[in-house]
Scaffold this motif. Structure first.
Motif, PDB file in Angstrom:
ATOM      1  N   LEU A 137      -7.002  70.279 194.046  1.00  0.00           N
ATOM      2  CA  LEU A 137      -6.580  70.383 192.902  1.00  0.00           C
ATOM      3  C   LEU A 137      -6.474  69.015 192.281  1.00  0.00           C
ATOM      4  CD1 LEU A 137      -3.039  71.918 193.406  1.00  0.00           C
ATOM      5  CD2 LEU A 137      -4.175  72.457 191.537  1.00  0.00           C
ATOM      6  N   ALA A 138      -7.022  68.095 193.035  1.00  0.00           N
ATOM      7  CA  ALA A 138      -7.275  66.145 192.759  1.00  0.00           C
ATOM      8  C   ALA A 138      -8.506  66.509 191.963  1.00  0.00           C
ATOM      9  CB  ALA A 138      -7.015  65.275 194.098  1.00  0.00           C
ATOM     10  N   LEU A 139      -9.631  67.217 192.280  1.00  0.00           N
ATOM     11  CA  LEU A 139     -10.591  67.311 192.525  1.00  0.00           C
ATOM     12  C   LEU A 139     -11.346  67.650 190.835  1.00  0.00           C
ATOM     13  CD1 LEU A 139     -13.853  66.508 194.066  1.00  0.00           C
ATOM     14  CD2 LEU A 139     -13.475  69.129 194.313  1.00  0.00           C
ATOM     15  N   GLU A 140     -10.705  69.050 190.851  1.00  0.00           N
ATOM     16  CA  GLU A 140     -10.448  69.873 189.041  1.00  0.00           C
ATOM     17  C   GLU A 140      -9.859  68.896 188.658  1.00  0.00           C
ATOM     18  OE1 GLU A 140      -9.993  72.323 186.872  1.00  0.00           O
ATOM     19  OE2 GLU A 140      -8.193  71.812 187.478  1.00  0.00           O
ATOM     20  N   LYS A 141      -9.036  68.187 188.306  1.00  0.00           N
ATOM     21  CA  LYS A 141      -8.105  67.459 187.881  1.00  0.00           C
ATOM     22  C   LYS A 141      -9.234  66.418 186.766  1.00  0.00           C
ATOM     23  CE  LYS A 141      -3.524  65.008 186.567  1.00  0.00           C
ATOM     24  NZ  LYS A 141      -4.393  65.326 185.407  1.00  0.00           N
ATOM     25  N   ILE A 142      -9.609  65.552 188.069  1.00  0.00           N
ATOM     26  CA  ILE A 142     -10.688  64.192 187.569  1.00  0.00           C
ATOM     27  C   ILE A 142     -11.184  64.351 186.129  1.00  0.00           C
ATOM     28  CG2 ILE A 142     -12.968  63.221 188.472  1.00  0.00           C
ATOM     29  CD1 ILE A 142     -11.715  62.788 190.987  1.00  0.00           C
ATOM     30  N   GLY A 143     -12.531  65.937 186.747  1.00  0.00           N
ATOM     31  CA  GLY A 143     -12.906  66.259 185.397  1.00  0.00           C
ATOM     32  C   GLY A 143     -12.330  66.406 184.597  1.00  0.00           C
ATOM     33  N   ARG A 144     -11.180  67.121 184.497  1.00  0.00           N
ATOM     34  CA  ARG A 144     -10.675  67.810 182.887  1.00  0.00           C
ATOM     35  C   ARG A 144      -9.974  66.789 182.298  1.00  0.00           C
ATOM     36  NH1 ARG A 144      -5.877  70.453 183.568  1.00  0.00           N
ATOM     37  NH2 ARG A 144      -6.240  71.060 185.880  1.00  0.00           N
ATOM     38  N   ASP A 145      -9.505  65.603 182.872  1.00  0.00           N
ATOM     39  CA  ASP A 145      -9.149  64.408 182.649  1.00  0.00           C
ATOM     40  C   ASP A 145      -9.999  64.025 181.378  1.00  0.00           C
ATOM     41  OD1 ASP A 145      -6.321  64.658 183.312  1.00  0.00           O
ATOM     42  OD2 ASP A 145      -6.112  63.213 185.002  1.00  0.00           O
ATOM     43  N   LEU A 146     -11.100  63.551 182.115  1.00  0.00           N
ATOM     44  CA  LEU A 146     -12.435  62.996 181.081  1.00  0.00           C
ATOM     45  C   LEU A 146     -12.986  64.059 179.793  1.00  0.00           C
ATOM     46  CD1 LEU A 146     -13.762  60.679 183.607  1.00  0.00           C
ATOM     47  CD2 LEU A 146     -12.224  60.519 183.002  1.00  0.00           C
ATOM     48  N   GLU A 147     -12.373  65.118 179.955  1.00  0.00           N
ATOM     49  CA  GLU A 147     -13.545  65.963 179.095  1.00  0.00           C
ATOM     50  C   GLU A 147     -12.944  65.498 178.131  1.00  0.00           C
ATOM     51  OE1 GLU A 147     -12.708  70.566 181.553  1.00  0.00           O
ATOM     52  OE2 GLU A 147     -12.760  70.684 179.390  1.00  0.00           O
TER      53      GLU A 147
END
Lengths: 307, 307, 307, 307, 307
Positions: free
Chosen positions: C253-263
């Motif tokens: 979940l953290a791995l997926e969230k890292i990218g979504r936040d920066l998108e």
């Protein structure tokens, strides 16, 4: 740069010869201890060799990519020097001109200045390649421009830079004598600035090695991995252990070596960017534009290596 | 930047020393609890350490690549400053000139302005490196240009920017006195704009760290992974657990550290881009172009570190 | 942009809190069903969780890399706006000038136009950041240029674009009055064109989200994976399943969230590029170049966030 | 470009519907043969599905990265067209001018030429998007410039190119009549050259698909993999095989489809770069700069798709 | 470039035919020895084929990425030649002009020079593609410019470079006769310099193959891997071994071949960048701009291949 297609297996593997022999020796000692002396505590199936391999793969893969990037940037910068040298010569030969009648004294002077500028550019590329390889650049300058006084230039710390400054001064003088208008002077000046940018890029690659972490840890990890390989394999492969673990170790050692060879492309070794060949190509192109007919021969591979 | 080849094993591993000792201590406590106190419920073969390792590898690998990209961009921007400083000095010294007779008052003024502009550029690069490292830049300015009044400059928030603005004003003044034509002024003005672009890029890297997610989660994940390692290994490795899990943990810690060290290249630490050495190289080149013979010595590594 | 070092663990994990609680609840229900109600058919060792993990790793890794690329490009474009704003102000303040005697009417007019142009540039950067965040830009314009008539500007659909067009018209007028020669006009016009290019790049990032496939499938796959985790773990981990599978799920979940936040870097959320801070820095630099002494304070992090 | 957030699950998965049904059918047949007819030789635990998965992951991951690169390059080129169109209109409207008194005949002519040039640019972007999608571009030209004679233009093979050539001729004519000085002509000519570069880049992406190897092998490999999945799973999953292998197959099919959708961004399909919306934005900006008040409405998503 | 959609399976796999047959033969011999002759020591379950696969995947994946990068850079450089050829023709046709009255002798001369320059550019692109493919370029030059004397040009070592130099001289002559002002000459000269840069980039790709390590080790590793495949599979797959190991081997061979095919994009083979088609497109565009009506037909795929 290695160009010979034949014999390359030997040459490629040859670079790894010593490491492979050491590895084979270690593996053999290991299996003898295990099978003959029954030191069975040496073998362990549950060593996390897979995790090791993944981590090594990630770090070595990244290192190799960066090393290839450095090598290709170096080649691209030399390609820009080829382009700019041709453009510089084209500009000098077509735009530098006198208003005087043909056959006049000034026409002869213009032709002499044109020739001198183009030959300075030829000298520049040969001097630059010598400097990058850490060799003495002065003989190359003397070969191309034998009449020039080199006593002053030889004292400078960056001979290529001094040659460009001298060319810049000659162009300003030509502009002041009216042989170049402001547009033409600016176009040629931009070519010189662009050559300086490429030179600066090459010096940056030369003076800034990869961060030592990327050099040191991959090698350390590969060596530890090779030492541990027989521990993980001996219980299942038995007497075939040296064969199996040397084969796997060979692949990791080769992977690590591929990047290390390309990392520093101006080290005067067989993996160099072929700067002598590139500089000779420039010399041929520029001398032909000067109308010379006795051209140097293109650089040929020596023993399968193009320098 | 670390340049010493010898002793580097110690230095590299040294940075990880405390973490490794903590890890070894934890592993030892763990195995003692398991083997001596028979807390066998501590060990579990089915922990998904492989999946953990893959995820950590992906995120740390990407982080390391981005950190290297920042470091190399910083180095490339400094390389552009080297190129542009040389071009600026070449342009100032060859194009700035007076129509007056040699030996006239104005000729002397032109020479003085040339010298001042080039020395300002020397001061600029030293001031910029001090600013980036968070150190006081004024002493460097005073060292290079001792006669200048610094009371005004010292108040500005961005000394390097003020120096460039001052040089820009001097060039406009020279243009108005007829020492530069419009072409030449424009060419030099472009060099100044290009220097400002490079400075802006360096400040961008300095002021914008990696997103904290990329800094925080890799470290957290590696720490969790190291804590869990003995859980997954103790049942099969037994008393060798501290050895095995510290070795694996060392690789993950090292992988994580490689990127973190490169992330911020202007932190006044041993992994910095060697800005002092670069600025000194520029100073040597520019002072040599001014005809000076007492040049500063090139920066030497101190204790294996080039600053 | 998050800058506070302390408390960040809580903040980072906090964003995942709800998902983690749901996951923990699901895992607990699952293990109760398995262990208390003996629904043993729920567990299956042979689920290909490894293949799942690899595929998720590939797609999420690529998505995160692209998201970071978008974020860093946005930051770089803002960096270019910093550079170009400074260059624009430097050019306006040093080149715009009148031939008239000092103290004349025209000299005062020139100074007023210079000041107005630089303040328009200050307003431009503040307006641009408001527009990108979807906030009302007019108050920022009024704050910087209180005397200006905004009735016309407020009607335009792209206020930043209208400000640049107005500045362009002012420069043409200055050129026609002889305060700028053709060279100087061209140099400043190029700075404006370059600012417009950067603005266009920022609007491109704002208006073109990542393709929805890269947003949707990673999240779907991670959710499926989290649901399946206890199925594959329950038979071996037993009562520890909630701990183990929540831990693994947390990493995905953290791995997926890292990218979504920066998108999307301009969404007026805590992961934004710090546009307010950048615009304030530009304002300080430009007002200082105008000779003002009452400068706004640099933007400070609010509750650990730099806006 | 898909913009609707709702319903997207159905739409996304819908594209894979047929493949998933086929896969489910195959898996069901397979498990029936295995469990009911006891063709147990169909199942094999030792199929190297892991190696397959890794290789597929590498090749599909690279293909997806390249496809995203093509899509983002196409979007960036259209962004450059937005910037250059605005700059072109700004330059035409501020620099093109007559020395004659206001209200004179020539002033009216200048205004007419300005208007015509800007409308040609509006027509250009609409024509370009139609050409790229393989649709008839002439109606768009007629819509924007209804009075123009199109008989000649309609015969040309590249209408967008012909429009630019016509604009170039109009600018030369304006320069000859003294409405533009040489500096201004050059600045506008560079904008036209830059538009042509962007057009050439878009045509390159349109005319050069991904190498067919990168298109063909990933699909072939994924299909083989899906066929083999039940072979490797049936012995352990039993009757759950269709569920498990369809789920895994879905992820691989989705991964392969993500890249294929983005590969060709001008195919007049739902994954296109939203060229109609971009061209309409340019039209609104340019008509507003002309002072028009009846502007077209911004393009709205139709059924969740922005064209 | 392969464009035919049909039959492509055969063509793609065809290139691997011989390797696959050899592999099938080896696998069959192997399984016969194992099952019929009971050489059971041939099989070993514990070969680290997974580690092999990972390492091969990393190195081949990187090689393929770099090969695709070379191919796409080559295509992009040809795209730049398309853009610059059109811009060059547009500039020559709109700016080159005489002050003389229409119908005068000089007007006819100007038109003849325009036509000659544009046809030289047409000849240039055809000559360049022949040179890159290692074919004789002179016939293409004669086809486009039949009246020109080729005796001198045919002797030069780089015919494309000589054509550009000749065009440069013609432009200087036109500038001296007053048909081009300094601005226009500079704009056209930049187009020529840009064409030379693209040519230099293409020659760089042609003359600098991938480092041989990246070519040699991937192939060697894949071959070793294919030989070892039946060793690891035979004990579990039995008589199905040839099927299984040939299938896996096919994927690795295909993966390795994808990159090797793209590596060298000018080898006169079916994977070439379609240079003939691109040069013909340029010829059509430029002849149409000259007002010609008998245009060559666009290049059509021959047997599914676009040259």
């Amino acid at each position: 740069m290695i160009v010979a297609k034949s014999e390359r297996l030997l040459r490629m593997i040859g670079g790894l010869g010593q490491a492979l022999l050491s590895l084979l020796f270690w593996d053999t000692v290991f299996v003898v201890l295990y099978k003959v002396f029954h030191w069975t505590w040496l073998g362990s199936d549950s060593l996390p060799l897979g995790s090791f391999g993944t981590i090594i793969g990630i770090i070595v893969g990244f290192r190799n990519g960066s090393a290839y990037g450095r090598w290709w940037e170096a080649r691209t910068l030399w390609g820009a020097i080829v382009n700019r040298s041709r453009t510089f010569a084209r500009q000098v030969l077509t735009t530098l001109s006198s208003e005087q009648a043909a056959g006049s004294q000034e026409q002869a002077e213009v032709a002499a200045v044109q020739r001198e500028l183009v030959l300075h550019q030829v000298a520049y590329v040969h001097v630059l390649r010598q400097q990058l390889r850490g060799l003495d650049p002065v003989p190359e300058f003397v070969r191309v421009l034998p009449q020039q006084d080199t006593s002053e230039l030889a004292r400078t710390k960056n001979l290529a830079l001094s040659i460009e400054t001298r060319m810049s001064a000659q162009l300003i003088a030509a502009h002041k004598r009216g042989w170049l208008d402001a547009w033409q002077w600016q176009a040629i000046d931009q070519s010189l600035a662009s050559l300086m940018d490429s030179q600066g890029g090459l010096e940056r690659i030369k003076n800034t090695p990869m961060p030592q972490q990327f050099d040191f840890f991959p090698r350390l990890f590969v060596q530890i991995y090779c030492l541990l390989l027989p521990v993980g394999m001996v219980s299942s492969l038995g007497w075939y252990t040296p064969l199996g673990s040397t084969l796997v170790g060979f692949m990791f050692l080769a992977l690590e070596k591929i990047g290390r060879d390309l990392e520093d492309p101006f080290e005067n070794c067989i993996h160099d960017v072929p700067m002598t060949a590139i500089a000779t190509t420039i010399e041929i192109n520029l001398r032909q534009m000067l109308g010379e007919t006795e051209l140097p021969a293109p650089a040929q591979p020596v023993d399968g290596i193009l320098w």
